[in-house]
Design an enzyme around this catalytic site. Structure first.
Site, PDB file in Angstrom:
ATOM      1  N   ASP A 187      40.070  42.388  36.033  1.00  0.00           N
ATOM      2  CA  ASP A 187      40.611  43.022  37.322  1.00  0.00           C
ATOM      3  C   ASP A 187      40.445  42.010  38.414  1.00  0.00           C
ATOM      4  O   ASP A 187      39.740  40.930  38.345  1.00  0.00           O
ATOM      5  CB  ASP A 187      39.720  44.043  37.507  1.00  0.00           C
ATOM      6  CG  ASP A 187      40.354  44.960  38.675  1.00  0.00           C
ATOM      7  OD1 ASP A 187      41.390  45.224  38.628  1.00  0.00           O
ATOM      8  OD2 ASP A 187      39.405  45.472  39.391  1.00  0.00           O
ATOM      9  N   GLU A 197      44.613  38.608  40.662  1.00  0.00           N
ATOM     10  CA  GLU A 197      46.004  38.250  41.202  1.00  0.00           C
ATOM     11  C   GLU A 197      46.184  36.988  41.552  1.00  0.00           C
ATOM     12  O   GLU A 197      47.125  36.326  41.538  1.00  0.00           O
ATOM     13  CB  GLU A 197      46.373  39.345  42.217  1.00  0.00           C
ATOM     14  CG  GLU A 197      46.732  40.617  41.595  1.00  0.00           C
ATOM     15  CD  GLU A 197      45.611  41.529  41.020  1.00  0.00           C
ATOM     16  OE1 GLU A 197      44.384  41.222  41.657  1.00  0.00           O
ATOM     17  OE2 GLU A 197      45.693  42.326  40.261  1.00  0.00           O
ATOM     18  N   ASP A 248      46.101  50.493  40.872  1.00  0.00           N
ATOM     19  CA  ASP A 248      45.285  51.634  41.813  1.00  0.00           C
ATOM     20  C   ASP A 248      46.367  52.312  42.320  1.00  0.00           C
ATOM     21  O   ASP A 248      46.694  52.376  43.593  1.00  0.00           O
ATOM     22  CB  ASP A 248      44.646  50.851  42.775  1.00  0.00           C
ATOM     23  CG  ASP A 248      43.381  50.190  42.498  1.00  0.00           C
ATOM     24  OD1 ASP A 248      43.217  50.339  41.185  1.00  0.00           O
ATOM     25  OD2 ASP A 248      42.898  49.439  43.222  1.00  0.00           O
TER      26      ASP A 248
HETATM   27  C1  GLC Z   1      40.197  47.772  41.310  1.00  0.00           C
HETATM   28  C2  GLC Z   1      40.717  48.151  40.186  1.00  0.00           C
HETATM   29  C3  GLC Z   1      40.060  49.551  39.813  1.00  0.00           C
HETATM   30  C4  GLC Z   1      38.607  49.406  39.848  1.00  0.00           C
HETATM   31  C5  GLC Z   1      37.906  48.855  40.965  1.00  0.00           C
HETATM   32  C6  GLC Z   1      36.482  48.507  41.088  1.00  0.00           C
HETATM   33  O1  GLC Z   1      40.584  48.489  42.441  1.00  0.00           O
HETATM   34  O2  GLC Z   1      42.001  47.747  40.069  1.00  0.00           O
HETATM   35  O3  GLC Z   1      40.640  49.922  38.580  1.00  0.00           O
HETATM   36  O4  GLC Z   1      37.880  50.549  39.418  1.00  0.00           O
HETATM   37  O5  GLC Z   1      38.675  47.552  41.472  1.00  0.00           O
HETATM   38  O6  GLC Z   1      36.094  47.678  40.007  1.00  0.00           O
END
Ligand code: GLC
Length: 813
Positions: free
Chosen positions: A405, A408, A483
């Protein structure tokens, strides 16, 4: 967007007149008076690659997107010279190059225009950054449509849109927002029933204008690098998409459990809560294969650590979950906390693995752990080191999947939410700034993670997923749409985005079911599950800030309905697994938007709610509150209502009833749909008989079934089973011919057939031309079910004694 003034450029420059021409076995190179070179490679009869160099020097030919194993080869490559025009001819297309200005036109062999150029290639020199701003303008004929570009949260048909590709963390994004998590610079265009694709293999920020600025002009350009693109001819969208996917690669087969239901939340902790969650799934007999742990399983959000207070013995917990049939999937982010005695930090520092700013300092930025440094995943040594870090987590603790995650890469509290542009990257020896590496950073992290997880789950298959990605990243990881919000609009978006990703080579995709931000009503959650069971990746995930999102959190009715749908997904696993195999082997998208399914029907060009799951199931989600049904467009052909076997003729719209417990699902006539019995998790039970739901057709239809051991790599050594079922029906008779390839022997010995829509009573049955009694097949005339031994070549049912012996046809598929 950067303007000419910012770049301090001299304005647009053009190639000019062709001076010389050279060609070898698979390419032609043109040189112009302005020192521009154009090299056209013939990769396949339907794929040409175009590269332009503005100082007569091509860049080092390097791409993260192209799959090194993709096969090239063509039947014909001929060059014709005429005054002012050179024509390259393959067995599929003609490409004409004007020698006065280097403009290109591509035509089919009947001389129909596929695409021509407006301004063609041109560029602006970038004084600020060096290099060029490289541009291409093509003409667009009236009625042209555009599809693709990854995860754009906008209308499915991109006609009239101007979009750019720059990976961005966009919490709670809204519809029509431009830049999101992924950059896939590939689109498919369709006009006059001719489809072609453009893959712009450039990792700088790229821009696409699909007739927004000018009605008959398509433009694409990049803020650096080379004008380097692939033209892919159809004429079917299916040809374009599968060729693109072949060029940029597909993943291996996932372990079957990864196609089960996943439950996630930010975050499940401590261990007792995880155990309660697991117990509840089993108590309620709600199928589930994976539990995801979000950032709170770590110590201070430090990657590759565990919070020992919340998870005192992770290995034991993972083992206990595994015993109950749950796989543990954990999150790993790229930011490494700056902390002198944190092992991972120290190792990276000592080995100089962190990204640096232009003048030498490390790239420093805030993410969940606070201030971090970031490994340069574009460095092959860093990737190797990173892959090795999974030894303990995966190899010893037993975690089965990893979720990447914030790659980007996302940086908090800074303009642009990412690295500054001067950050330096290795780019596998093609040293560059973040301008070039930004869009591939997440992909390279995912690649390293995938290799690590693959190494330490061996001999089982890995499961990895990533939020950020670039073209070709589908080789390494599954993905999700990020998200989103618990709203009806986002349910619509999830449907559109997943279909779009499937047309962009990335089929292993899903959304945060129910919505990540805010809380869904029970109705929204139910409708989202009804859609999510048809997405290749099926996970409920939420931020956890707004109440609970486990299936039992919305009361008894929602629990019962959603359980029925998740059970349906588990029943359809052999069907989904087969579609996955077609994706892996042939690049065929797992979900087929209607325009892909039938491009000759112009109604499909703007019909994006409906889609085909696999090859033969039509799905149309309910995307509005308080509705009891909706209008559904049926593609041509005849379709059975999954719930009541009513047969409808397609090519038009129908009203379909859809009270909360019923979502519109239809099966193509003639289809044979394989199903498993309901299970609480994959491989909970040994399958004793495979169900085959046969949908009668007055005519013929071919269905397929891929099977293997559900995990491991034996399938690569031929231990798989690929069956073709050819159905032929007419009033008074149906025939099913079976053909099998591969060495895998399934554990079950019987098939449980159920024939839907049969217009006659079965009186006689024949197995491989020998009559067998209906009684011996346990035939039940009330629901037309029966039990058949799995090994047969020919199965025949008639309303009377059959006349002739049927010759078994050779399988030609
Ligand atoms: C980001 C991710 C989400 C995750 C969060 C905390 O927002 O997209 O899926 O729960 O980070 O790690």
């Amino acid at each position: 967007m950067i303007t000419s003034t910012e770049l301090e450029t001299k304005g647009n420059l053009f190639p000019g007149e062709v001076e010389s021409l050279e060609w070898d076995g698979n390419s032609v190179t043109f040189s112009t008076k302005n020192n521009v070179m154009l090299r056209i490679h013939v990769l396949r009869d339907s794929i040409l690659r175009f590269r332009y160099a503005t100082d007569g020097i091509f860049e080092n030919d390097f791409s993260y997107a192209i799959d090194k194993d993709s096969m090239h080869g063509f039947n014909k490559f001929q060059i014709e010279e005429a005054p002012f025009v050179i024509t390259i001819i393959t067995s599929k297309i003609k490409c004409k190059i004007s020698t006065t200005d280097l403009k290109i036109g591509i035509y089919d062999l009947q001389d129909n225009v596929i695409v021509e150029e407006e301004m063609g290639f041109h560029w602006e020199e970038s004084f600020k950054y060096g290099g060029n701003f490289v541009k291409m303008n093509k003409t667009s004929v009236d009625g042209e449509n555009f599809f693709g570009l990854g995860d754009k949260p906008t209308n499915f048909n991109l006609k009239g849109k101007k979009l750019s590709l720059w990976n961005k963390d966009q919490f709670a994004f809204n519809k029509d927002l431009d830049e999101l998590y992924k950059a896939v610079p590939f689109y498919t265009a369709l006009h006059s029933n001719i489809a072609y694709g453009i893959f712009f293999d450039n990792s700088f920020r790229t821009h696409f204008d699909f007739c927004q600025e000018k009605r008959n002009e398509v433009k694409f350009w990049a803020e650096g690098g080379e004008m380097n693109y692939y033209f892919i001819y159809g004429p079917k969208i299916a040809d374009v998409v599968t060729s693109y996917t072949h060029l940029t690669g597909t993943p291996g087969m996932p372990p079957m459990w990864a196609l089960g239901y996943h439950q996630s939340k930010w975050s499940y902790f401590p261990e007792s809560r995880v155990n309660e969650l697991a117990a509840k799934f089993r108590e309620l007999q709600f199928p589930c294969d994976a539990i995801h742990l979000d950032i709170d399983y770590m110590e201070d959000y430090k990657c590759f650590t565990w919070n020992k207070r919340h998870f005192p013995n992770p290995k034991l917990m993972v083992e206990n979950l595994e015993e109950k049939g749950f796989k543990t999937v954990v999150i790993i982010d790229p930011g490494i906390k700056i902390e002198a005695d944190y092992k991972i930090f120290k190792e990276a520092l000592e080995n100089d693995y962190f990204c640096r700013r232009a003048d030498g300092p490390f790239m420093r930025g805030k993410v969940w752990p606070g201030e971090c440094y970031f490994p340069d995943f574009t460095n092959p040594k860093v990737r190797e080191w990173w892959a090795g870090l999974f030894k303990e987590l995966v190899g010893e603790i037993g975690v089965k999947g990893v979720w990447n995650d914030m790659n980007e890469p996302a940086v908090m509290e800074v303009p642009g939410k990412t690295f500054p542009m001067d950050v330096r990257h290795n780019y596998d020896g093609n040293y560059c700034s973040h301008r070039k590496a930004h869009n591939v950073y997440g992909m390279q992290m995912a690649r390293a993670t995938h290799h690590g997880v693959q190494k330490y789950t061996f001999p089982k298959r890995p499961f990895t997923m990533t939020r950020a990605n670039f073209a070709g990243g589908q080789r390494y990881c599954a993905t999700w749409t990020g998200d989103n919000i618990a709203s009806w609009e986002h349910l619509w978006l999830a449907n559109t985005q997943v279909q779009r990703l499937c047309l962009s080579g990335m089929s292993f995709t899903g959304s945060d079911i129910g919505g990540f931000a805010e809380q869904p009503s029970g109705e929204l959650f139910t409708r989202w599950i009804q859609l999510g069971i048809f997405h290749p990746f099926c996970r409920v995930h939420s931020s956890g800030d707004h109440g609970n999102q486990e299936p039992w959190s919305f009361g008894e009715e929602v629990l019962n309905i959603t359980r029925e749908y998740i059970r349906l997904r588990y029943q359809l696993l052999p069907y989904l697994y087969t579609a996955f195999y077609q994706y892996v082997e042939e690049g065929i998208p797992i979900l087929k938007p209607l325009v892909y399914f039938d491009q000759e029907d112009v109604h499909t060009y703007y019909r994006s709610d409906e889609f085909i799951f696999g090859n033969q199931i039509l799905v149309c989600p309910i995307q509005d509150a308080n509705v009891q049904g909706r209008r559904v467009y049926f593609p041509r052909g005849k379709w059975y209502n999954f719930w009541n076997d009513e047969l409808l003729t397609g090519g038009k719209e129908y009203w379909v009833d859809a009270p909360l417990e019923r979502s519109p699902i239809f099966v193509k006539e003639g289809a044979i749909i394989p199903k498993f019995p309901v299970q609480n998790y994959v491989d909970e039970i040994e399958i004793e008989a495979l169900f085959l739901d046969v949908y009668y057709k007055d005519g013929s239809e071919t269905s397929i079934l891929y099977e293997d051991a559900h995990d491991g790599y034996d399938y690569k050594k031929g231990r798989y089973s690929f069956k073709t079922f050819k159905f032929r029906g007419k009033p008074g008779e149906i025939v099913i011919q079976q053909h099998k390839d591969g060495k895998y022997i399934t554990s079950y010995n019987y098939l449980k057939l159920r024939i839907h829509g049969l217009p006659f009573e079965i009186e006689k049955a024949y197995l491989d031309n020998e009559e067998v009694s209906l009684k011996s097949l346990d035939y039940n005339p009330a629901d037309r079910t029966m039990k058949i031994p799995k090994m047969f070549d020919l199965l025949q049912f008639t309303s009377a004694v059959k006349a002739d012996r049927i010759e078994i046809e050779e399988n030609t598929d």
